[in-house]
Write a protein that holds these residues in place. Structure first.
Motif, PDB file in Angstrom:
ATOM      1  N   SER A  97      18.628  19.060-110.545  1.00 32.98           N
ATOM      2  CA  SER A  97      19.850  18.680-109.831  1.00 32.98           C
ATOM      3  C   SER A  97      19.574  17.551-108.849  1.00 32.98           C
ATOM      4  O   SER A  97      20.403  16.668-108.646  1.00 32.98           O
ATOM      5  N   LYS A  98      18.382  17.549-108.246  1.00 32.83           N
ATOM      6  CA  LYS A  98      18.027  16.457-107.336  1.00 32.83           C
ATOM      7  C   LYS A  98      17.867  15.151-108.098  1.00 32.83           C
ATOM      8  O   LYS A  98      18.254  14.096-107.624  1.00 32.83           O
ATOM      9  N   GLU A  99      17.243  15.245-109.303  1.00 30.64           N
ATOM     10  CA  GLU A  99      17.078  14.039-110.095  1.00 30.64           C
ATOM     11  C   GLU A  99      18.417  13.491-110.561  1.00 30.64           C
ATOM     12  O   GLU A  99      18.603  12.285-110.675  1.00 30.64           O
ATOM     13  N   GLN A 100      19.375  14.376-110.812  1.00 30.97           N
ATOM     14  CA  GLN A 100      20.689  13.921-111.241  1.00 30.97           C
ATOM     15  C   GLN A 100      21.427  13.182-110.142  1.00 30.97           C
ATOM     16  O   GLN A 100      22.320  12.396-110.395  1.00 30.97           O
ATOM     17  N   GLU A 101      21.030  13.454-108.889  1.00 33.83           N
ATOM     18  CA  GLU A 101      21.693  12.762-107.786  1.00 33.83           C
ATOM     19  C   GLU A 101      21.371  11.267-107.810  1.00 33.83           C
ATOM     20  O   GLU A 101      22.149  10.455-107.370  1.00 33.83           O
ATOM     21  N   GLY A 102      20.185  10.874-108.359  1.00 30.82           N
ATOM     22  CA  GLY A 102      19.821   9.472-108.465  1.00 30.82           C
ATOM     23  C   GLY A 102      19.513   8.845-107.125  1.00 30.82           C
ATOM     24  O   GLY A 102      19.002   9.504-106.215  1.00 30.82           O
ATOM     25  N   PHE A 103      19.864   7.533-106.991  1.00 33.00           N
ATOM     26  CA  PHE A 103      19.581   6.791-105.762  1.00 33.00           C
ATOM     27  C   PHE A 103      20.409   7.343-104.615  1.00 33.00           C
ATOM     28  O   PHE A 103      21.531   7.815-104.803  1.00 33.00           O
ATOM     29  N   ILE A 104      19.838   7.307-103.438  1.00 32.87           N
ATOM     30  CA  ILE A 104      20.524   7.850-102.278  1.00 32.87           C
ATOM     31  C   ILE A 104      21.829   7.109-102.021  1.00 32.87           C
ATOM     32  O   ILE A 104      21.938   5.905-102.269  1.00 32.87           O
ATOM     33  N   ASN A 105      22.827   7.818-101.594  1.00 32.68           N
ATOM     34  CA  ASN A 105      24.131   7.232-101.306  1.00 32.68           C
ATOM     35  C   ASN A 105      24.039   6.393-100.036  1.00 32.68           C
ATOM     36  O   ASN A 105      23.814   6.918 -98.941  1.00 32.68           O
ATOM     37  N   LEU A 106      24.201   5.086-100.191  1.00 27.70           N
ATOM     38  CA  LEU A 106      24.064   4.194 -99.034  1.00 27.70           C
ATOM     39  C   LEU A 106      25.147   4.424 -97.997  1.00 27.70           C
ATOM     40  O   LEU A 106      24.955   4.072 -96.832  1.00 27.70           O
ATOM     41  N   GLU A 107      26.258   4.990 -98.412  1.00 33.38           N
ATOM     42  CA  GLU A 107      27.333   5.234 -97.447  1.00 33.38           C
ATOM     43  C   GLU A 107      26.971   6.328 -96.458  1.00 33.38           C
ATOM     44  O   GLU A 107      27.619   6.451 -95.418  1.00 33.38           O
TER      45      GLU A 107
ATOM     46  N   ASN B  32      19.857  -9.881-105.384  1.00 32.85           N
ATOM     47  CA  ASN B  32      20.416 -11.184-105.716  1.00 32.85           C
ATOM     48  C   ASN B  32      21.910 -11.028-105.995  1.00 32.85           C
ATOM     49  O   ASN B  32      22.464  -9.932-105.914  1.00 32.85           O
ATOM     50  N   ALA B  33      22.549 -12.120-106.342  1.00 31.45           N
ATOM     51  CA  ALA B  33      24.008 -12.095-106.509  1.00 31.45           C
ATOM     52  C   ALA B  33      24.436 -11.168-107.642  1.00 31.45           C
ATOM     53  O   ALA B  33      25.414 -10.428-107.523  1.00 31.45           O
ATOM     54  N   THR B  34      23.698 -11.193-108.756  1.00 35.09           N
ATOM     55  CA  THR B  34      24.064 -10.350-109.893  1.00 35.09           C
ATOM     56  C   THR B  34      23.968  -8.878-109.545  1.00 35.09           C
ATOM     57  O   THR B  34      24.883  -8.086-109.810  1.00 35.09           O
ATOM     58  N   ASP B  35      22.853  -8.484-108.925  1.00 33.73           N
ATOM     59  CA  ASP B  35      22.675  -7.077-108.553  1.00 33.73           C
ATOM     60  C   ASP B  35      23.660  -6.658-107.466  1.00 33.73           C
ATOM     61  O   ASP B  35      24.099  -5.503-107.434  1.00 33.73           O
ATOM     62  N   LEU B  36      24.012  -7.582-106.588  1.00 35.47           N
ATOM     63  CA  LEU B  36      24.969  -7.245-105.543  1.00 35.47           C
ATOM     64  C   LEU B  36      26.361  -7.015-106.127  1.00 35.47           C
ATOM     65  O   LEU B  36      27.108  -6.149-105.664  1.00 35.47           O
ATOM     66  N   CYS B  37      26.705  -7.783-107.144  1.00 36.86           N
ATOM     67  CA  CYS B  37      27.977  -7.547-107.832  1.00 36.86           C
ATOM     68  C   CYS B  37      27.996  -6.176-108.506  1.00 36.86           C
ATOM     69  O   CYS B  37      29.001  -5.470-108.493  1.00 36.86           O
ATOM     70  N   LEU B  38      26.858  -5.794-109.100  1.00 35.22           N
ATOM     71  CA  LEU B  38      26.771  -4.468-109.706  1.00 35.22           C
ATOM     72  C   LEU B  38      26.836  -3.371-108.658  1.00 35.22           C
ATOM     73  O   LEU B  38      27.459  -2.329-108.875  1.00 35.22           O
ATOM     74  N   ALA B  39      26.195  -3.615-107.513  1.00 33.19           N
ATOM     75  CA  ALA B  39      26.234  -2.620-106.440  1.00 33.19           C
ATOM     76  C   ALA B  39      27.636  -2.447-105.886  1.00 33.19           C
ATOM     77  O   ALA B  39      28.009  -1.358-105.427  1.00 33.19           O
TER      78      ALA B  39
ATOM     79  N   ALA C 129      28.855  -3.560-100.431  1.00 36.55           N
ATOM     80  CA  ALA C 129      28.351  -4.695-101.213  1.00 36.55           C
ATOM     81  C   ALA C 129      29.245  -5.921-101.126  1.00 36.55           C
ATOM     82  O   ALA C 129      28.809  -7.031-101.441  1.00 36.55           O
ATOM     83  N   ASN C 130      30.485  -5.750-100.718  1.00 36.49           N
ATOM     84  CA  ASN C 130      31.392  -6.892-100.580  1.00 36.49           C
ATOM     85  C   ASN C 130      31.430  -7.425 -99.152  1.00 36.49           C
ATOM     86  O   ASN C 130      32.280  -8.253 -98.824  1.00 36.49           O
ATOM     87  N   ASP C 131      30.528  -6.929 -98.323  1.00 33.21           N
ATOM     88  CA  ASP C 131      30.517  -7.375 -96.935  1.00 33.21           C
ATOM     89  C   ASP C 131      30.201  -8.869 -96.848  1.00 33.21           C
ATOM     90  O   ASP C 131      29.333  -9.387 -97.558  1.00 33.21           O
ATOM     91  N   GLU C 132      30.881  -9.569 -95.979  1.00 35.57           N
ATOM     92  CA  GLU C 132      30.742 -11.017 -95.857  1.00 35.57           C
ATOM     93  C   GLU C 132      29.351 -11.448 -95.381  1.00 35.57           C
ATOM     94  O   GLU C 132      28.859 -12.497 -95.769  1.00 35.57           O
ATOM     95  N   LEU C 133      28.709 -10.609 -94.558  1.00 36.59           N
ATOM     96  CA  LEU C 133      27.391 -10.980 -94.059  1.00 36.59           C
ATOM     97  C   LEU C 133      26.366 -11.069 -95.183  1.00 36.59           C
ATOM     98  O   LEU C 133      25.491 -11.941 -95.174  1.00 36.59           O
ATOM     99  N   LEU C 134      26.466 -10.170 -96.153  1.00 36.43           N
ATOM    100  CA  LEU C 134      25.531 -10.201 -97.274  1.00 36.43           C
ATOM    101  C   LEU C 134      25.713 -11.463 -98.100  1.00 36.43           C
ATOM    102  O   LEU C 134      24.740 -12.146 -98.466  1.00 36.43           O
ATOM    103  N   TRP C 135      26.945 -11.797 -98.409  1.00 42.61           N
ATOM    104  CA  TRP C 135      27.210 -12.994 -99.224  1.00 42.61           C
ATOM    105  C   TRP C 135      26.945 -14.273 -98.444  1.00 42.61           C
ATOM    106  O   TRP C 135      26.537 -15.285 -99.013  1.00 42.61           O
ATOM    107  N   GLN C 136      27.140 -14.238 -97.152  1.00 38.58           N
ATOM    108  CA  GLN C 136      26.791 -15.398 -96.331  1.00 38.58           C
ATOM    109  C   GLN C 136      25.280 -15.642 -96.372  1.00 38.58           C
ATOM    110  O   GLN C 136      24.824 -16.785 -96.475  1.00 38.58           O
ATOM    111  N   GLY C 137      24.495 -14.554 -96.310  1.00 33.81           N
ATOM    112  CA  GLY C 137      23.054 -14.692 -96.403  1.00 33.81           C
ATOM    113  C   GLY C 137      22.609 -15.250 -97.745  1.00 33.81           C
ATOM    114  O   GLY C 137      21.691 -16.077 -97.817  1.00 33.81           O
TER     115      GLY C 137
END
Length: 319
Positions: free
Chosen positions: A62-72, A87-94, A102-110
């Motif tokens: 069940s822990k493995e099914q949780e996958g990556f930690i929830n960033l929220e 990068n831009a591609t991975d950020l779009c997927l995120a 992932a749509n935060d302006e600071l990330l895309w500005q960077g």
């Protein structure tokens, strides 16, 4: 008759020892029941142990099914730090999972400023509806257009308000961008000498050894593959800029822009001589010093010798 006598004798022996055939059978049955009880107890323990392992495996699964930690669930600062490595591609997927983060302006500005270090729009008040994610897409599109047709690429940036129609702004954009095709850039700078002039002035060669400064110059402004007027123009502009950045050194060594020009040509020829597999008889240090001082007599022998050592150890100045 013989068997009957043997049984009588055996029963008497068992009675004497406190056993009977029935007692013997009862005792044997008790022993078997005890063994069976022990076996059942061991089996129950194994079953119980199996249940524990099952629960552990189930919990682990069940822990493995949780996958990556929830960033929220993390603090915003930590979530943004993690996403800033994408990068831009991975950020779009995120953004499909963590849309607000992932749509935060600071990330895309960077992302914009790390790839395109200078744009005129960075220093302006953003228009209505502006977003750095949209700007990133436009910058990427403009770079691809530039790599196909430099003039159309620059016009695209100007039409989107990303660049001002100024040689200095275009030069800053080229100086701070690493996604432009160097062959197309060389053609563009050969045609736009006004942009080339401003691009040269952006270099700071203060306290740099001459061959190292020349390498840095040719990393930004690639040398042509053949000798010609454009190469002479590049070396002339570099010589004047190098002298302007190191006035004290020029006075100490007694060098002028013309002398630096001669040294640059000598370094390029030496680089070709030492690195080319087609040249079998390499130029010696003594020969380089003699030839260079013959063209520029005011240069010390030690200084020219250091130039040779630099090329010999580090390599081509325009590679």
């Amino acid at each position: 008759m013989g068997q009957g006598l043997w049984r009588v004798a055996r029963n008497q022996q068992l009675q004497h020892e406190g056993y009977s055939e029935q007692g013997y059978l009862s005792r044997e049955q008790s022993r078997r029941m005890a063994a069976s009880s022990i076996s059942n107890t061991s089996h129950r323990k194994q079953v119980q142990g199996g249940i524990d392992i099952y629960h552990l495996l189930k919990a682990r699964k069940s822990k493995e099914q949780e996958g990556f930690i929830n960033l929220e669930m993390l603090p915003p600062e930590l979530s943004f730090t993690i996403l800033s490595y994408l990068n831009a591609t991975d950020l779009c997927l995120a953004s499909c999972v963590w849309q607000d983060l992932a749509n935060d302006e600071l990330l895309w500005q960077g992302l914009c400023k790390s790839t395109w270090g200078h744009c005129s729009i960075y220093n302006k008040n953003p228009p209505l509806g502006f977003s750095f994610r949209k700007l990133y897409m436009q910058l990427d599109e403009g770079s691809l257009t530039f790599n196909a047709n430099p003039e159309e690429g620059v016009n695209y940036f100007m039409s989107k308000g990303i660049l001002d129609d100024s040689p200095k702004e275009i030069a800053k954009f080229i100086f701070c961008t690493r996604t432009l095709n160097w062959k197309k850039l060389r053609i563009y700078l050969d045609e736009r000498r006004d942009v080339l002039d401003d691009l040269v002035t952006l270099h700071n060669f203060r306290n740099q050894f001459l061959p190292n400064a020349l390498r840095e110059f040719f990393r930004h402004i690639h040398a042509p593959e053949e000798r010609g007027e454009y190469l002479e123009t590049l070396i002339t502009k570099f010589s004047h800029r190098f002298c302007a950045c190191n006035p004290d050194l020029m006075r100490e060594l007694g060098l002028s822009p013309d002398a630096v020009y001669v040294l640059c040509y000598s370094l390029i020829l030496l680089s070709i001589d030492l690195t080319s597999p087609h040249v079998k008889n390499k130029m010696s240090k003594r020969e380089f010093i003699r030839n260079t001082r013959r063209a520029a007599q005011n240069i010390s022998e030690d200084f020219v010798g250091h130039l040779y050592d630099n090329i010999y150890l580090i390599g081509h100045v325009a590679a």
